[in-house]
Design an enzyme around this catalytic site. Structure first.
Site, mmCIF file in Angstrom:
data_model
loop_
_atom_site.group_PDB
_atom_site.id
_atom_site.type_symbol
_atom_site.label_atom_id
_atom_site.label_comp_id
_atom_site.label_asym_id
_atom_site.label_seq_id
_atom_site.Cartn_x
_atom_site.Cartn_y
_atom_site.Cartn_z
ATOM 1 N N SER A 23 -5.405 2.570 -4.242
ATOM 2 C CA SER A 23 -5.993 3.502 -3.264
ATOM 3 C C SER A 23 -7.479 3.711 -3.543
ATOM 4 O O SER A 23 -8.312 3.726 -2.632
ATOM 5 C CB SER A 23 -5.302 4.859 -3.358
ATOM 6 O OG SER A 23 -3.991 4.765 -2.910
ATOM 7 N N SER A 164 -0.102 12.313 5.378
ATOM 8 C CA SER A 164 -0.490 10.917 5.161
ATOM 9 C C SER A 164 -1.954 10.831 4.781
ATOM 10 O O SER A 164 -2.839 11.224 5.542
ATOM 11 C CB SER A 164 -0.248 10.106 6.443
ATOM 12 O OG SER A 164 -0.995 8.912 6.387
ATOM 13 N N ASP A 312 5.158 6.424 -3.116
ATOM 14 C CA ASP A 312 5.346 5.001 -3.429
ATOM 15 C C ASP A 312 6.275 4.784 -4.620
ATOM 16 O O ASP A 312 6.641 3.646 -4.931
ATOM 17 C CB ASP A 312 3.989 4.340 -3.714
ATOM 18 C CG ASP A 312 3.125 4.300 -2.455
ATOM 19 O OD1 ASP A 312 3.680 4.368 -1.337
ATOM 20 O OD2 ASP A 312 1.883 4.222 -2.590
ATOM 21 N N LYS A 339 7.127 2.144 5.525
ATOM 22 C CA LYS A 339 6.235 1.537 4.530
ATOM 23 C C LYS A 339 6.281 0.009 4.687
ATOM 24 O O LYS A 339 6.678 -0.492 5.723
ATOM 25 C CB LYS A 339 6.652 1.985 3.123
ATOM 26 C CG LYS A 339 6.425 3.476 2.888
ATOM 27 C CD LYS A 339 4.947 3.810 2.914
ATOM 28 C CE LYS A 339 4.671 5.282 2.747
ATOM 29 N NZ LYS A 339 3.267 5.610 2.962
HETATM 30 C C1 S3P Z 1 -2.142 5.402 0.485
HETATM 31 C C2 S3P Z 1 -1.424 6.409 1.018
HETATM 32 C C3 S3P Z 1 0.050 6.452 1.036
HETATM 33 C C4 S3P Z 1 0.697 5.344 0.221
HETATM 34 C C5 S3P Z 1 -0.054 4.063 0.289
HETATM 35 C C6 S3P Z 1 -1.498 4.237 -0.132
HETATM 36 C C7 S3P Z 1 -3.608 5.510 0.495
HETATM 37 O O1 S3P Z 1 0.431 6.373 2.373
HETATM 38 O O2 S3P Z 1 2.030 5.137 0.614
HETATM 39 O O3 S3P Z 1 0.545 3.086 -0.558
HETATM 40 O O4 S3P Z 1 -4.272 4.806 -0.271
HETATM 41 O O5 S3P Z 1 -4.125 6.320 1.282
HETATM 42 P P1 S3P Z 1 0.415 7.682 3.314
HETATM 43 O O6 S3P Z 1 -0.145 8.825 2.528
HETATM 44 O O7 S3P Z 1 -0.447 7.351 4.454
HETATM 45 O O8 S3P Z 1 1.853 7.891 3.628
#
Ligand code: S3P
Length: 425
Positions: A23, A164, A312, A339
């Site tokens: 991320s 999210s 995750d 996902k």
């Molecule tokens: C992420 C946010 C998550 C996660 C993804 C990475 C990010 O999704 O599942 O693997 O880097 O913003 P959401 O928060 O949109 O569900």
């Protein structure tokens, strides 16, 4: 299609350092591109997902020099219209965050990804970005590919129906190019890396409970950035060490942002012995060393605001629950169905194939611990986290496990198998 054939091996022992956080790596490249001057990134995650984001930024005219696989310098500047399609591959983060950036640009961009991405919901970003003033054409209304003609945005106040970080971040990135404030409210707190990094790049951003407000007008300034290790990658080894008798594993340089440490809270509630040492702050993100020892686990119930903090990690939590005494119930996890695969379905079918007593529910799963697991042939469903969950299981159960179609692991964790072999030999 490549497969892994794995057997039970000794306990999880030694020291590992997980690769850079996925991320944070996406965000570092993107904010570096939008900032004035240079952003020097170390411990960047050179996985397919993040490299696709780098490629997309280069296609929009940004110079990015790679000094090694994990060290980049991003030369920020104005973006220009890409001559071809921006392909985020398997990455929802890449595509959704770039959609936010592209919504702010006065040119046409077309964003797409692989088969999995083209099935995943984009309405959650398209609707608010359209409200801000972007023109977005999408397949069947809201599926990728997305064609975005951006520019001329106006800030909005948006209440997201889902927690999210991808939605929140897409809007904040678009908000950098909007007139007026951009306000995003979410039903519970998702990861806050964008907020932290935007602030350290000089954006005016206010976070109050579940509301983030981005004030207009600040210019971002490039800066050096060190990416902490990815707790979502460490998660597989944490669970391996907990369930495999005789294990003691030291995991150094792990990101410990509280919006990401839900798995540690959940496992501790199940009785896990996990110590945190050497806590520090790395580029505005908490980090530290974890010491994980084999522990006797008991089933527990999880839901509510904990779920976005471990979204995750639910697959590997389900694996831990197979080794716990009693029942584990996971609720409020319907987001898992959208996902990289429908993880409520793929976790259930993979662990069932290995002999687990697990049942899918509309918003989660119920696992009865203590069933005897045994190696079997299992699919990855093209989902990196399913493949890695199965590989960890394989190391802890009798018999041979064939994990099929493991190429997807490179989307987040190149070197996973080598690290697994190193700590279990
Ligand atoms: C992420 C946010 C998550 C996660 C993804 C990475 C990010 O999704 O599942 O693997 O880097 O913003 P959401 O928060 O949109 O569900």
């Amino acid at each position: 299609m490549s497969n892994w054939t794995l057997q039970r091996e000794g306990p999880f022992r030694g020291e590992i350092s997980p690769p850079g956080d996925k991320s944070i790596s996406h965000r570092a490249a993107i904010l570096g591109a939008l900032a004035d001057g240079e952003t020097h990134i170390t411990n960047f995650l050179p996985s397919e997902d993040c490299l696709n984001t780098v490629r997309a930024l280069k296609l929009m005219g940004i110079r990015i020099d790679a000094h090694s696989a994990t060290e980049l310098t991003v030369h920020g500047g104005d973006l220009s219209e890409p001559e071809t399609i921006l392909d985020s591959g398997n990455s929802g983060t890449g595509l959704r965050l770039l959609a936010g950036v592209c919504a702010g640009q006065p040119f046409l961009s077309i964003l797409t990804g692989d088969e999995s991405i083209r099935r995943r919901p984009m309405k959650r970003i398209c609707d608010p970005l359209r409200k801000m003033g972007a023109t977005i054409l999408a397949r069947k209304g809201d599926l990728a590919p997305l064609a975005i003609r951006g520019g001329g945005l106006q800030g909005i106040e948006f209440e997201s129906p889902v927690a999210s970080a991808q939605v929140k971040s897409a809007l904040l990135l678009a908000g950098l190019f909007a007139e007026g404030e951009t306000v995003v409210k979410e039903p519970s707190l998702s990861r806050d890396h964008s907020e932290r990094m935007l602030r350290s790049f000089g954006a005016q951003i206010i976070c109050e409970d579940l509301t983030v407000t981005l004030k207009p007008g600040s210019r971002l300034k490039g800066q050096p950035l060190h990416v902490p290790g990815d707790i979502s990658s460490a998660a597989f080894f944490i669970v391996g060490a907990l369930v495999c008798p005789g294990s003691e594993l030291h995991i150094t340089n792990v990101g410990l942002n509280p919006t990401r440490t839900g798995l540690l809270d959940a496992l501790r509630a199940m009785g896990a012995e996990i110590a945190v040492l050497e806590e520090s702050e790395v580029s505005g993100e908490p980090a530290g060393t974890l010491v994980v020892r084999h522990s006797t686990l008991k089933g527990s119930e999880f839901g509510g605001s904990l779920i976005p903090r471990m979204v995750d990690e639910v697959p590997v939590l389900a694996l831990a629950a197979c080794f716990a005494e009693g029942e584990t119930v996971i609720r409020d996890a319907q987001e898992l169905a959208v996902k990289e695969s429908d993880r409520l379905a793929t976790v259930t079918s993979t662990l069932s194939a290995l002999g687990a007593d697990i049942r899918r529910t509309p918003d989660g799963m119920i696992i009865r611990g203590g069933a005897t697991l045994r190696g079997a042939a299992v699919q990855s469903f093209g989902d990196h986290r399913i493949a890695m969950m199965a590989a960890i299981a394989a190391r802890c159960i009798p018999g041979e496990t064939e994990v099929q179609d493991v190429g997807c692991v490179n989307t987040s964790f190149p070197g996973f198998l080598e690290m697994l072999e190193r700590v279990t030999r």
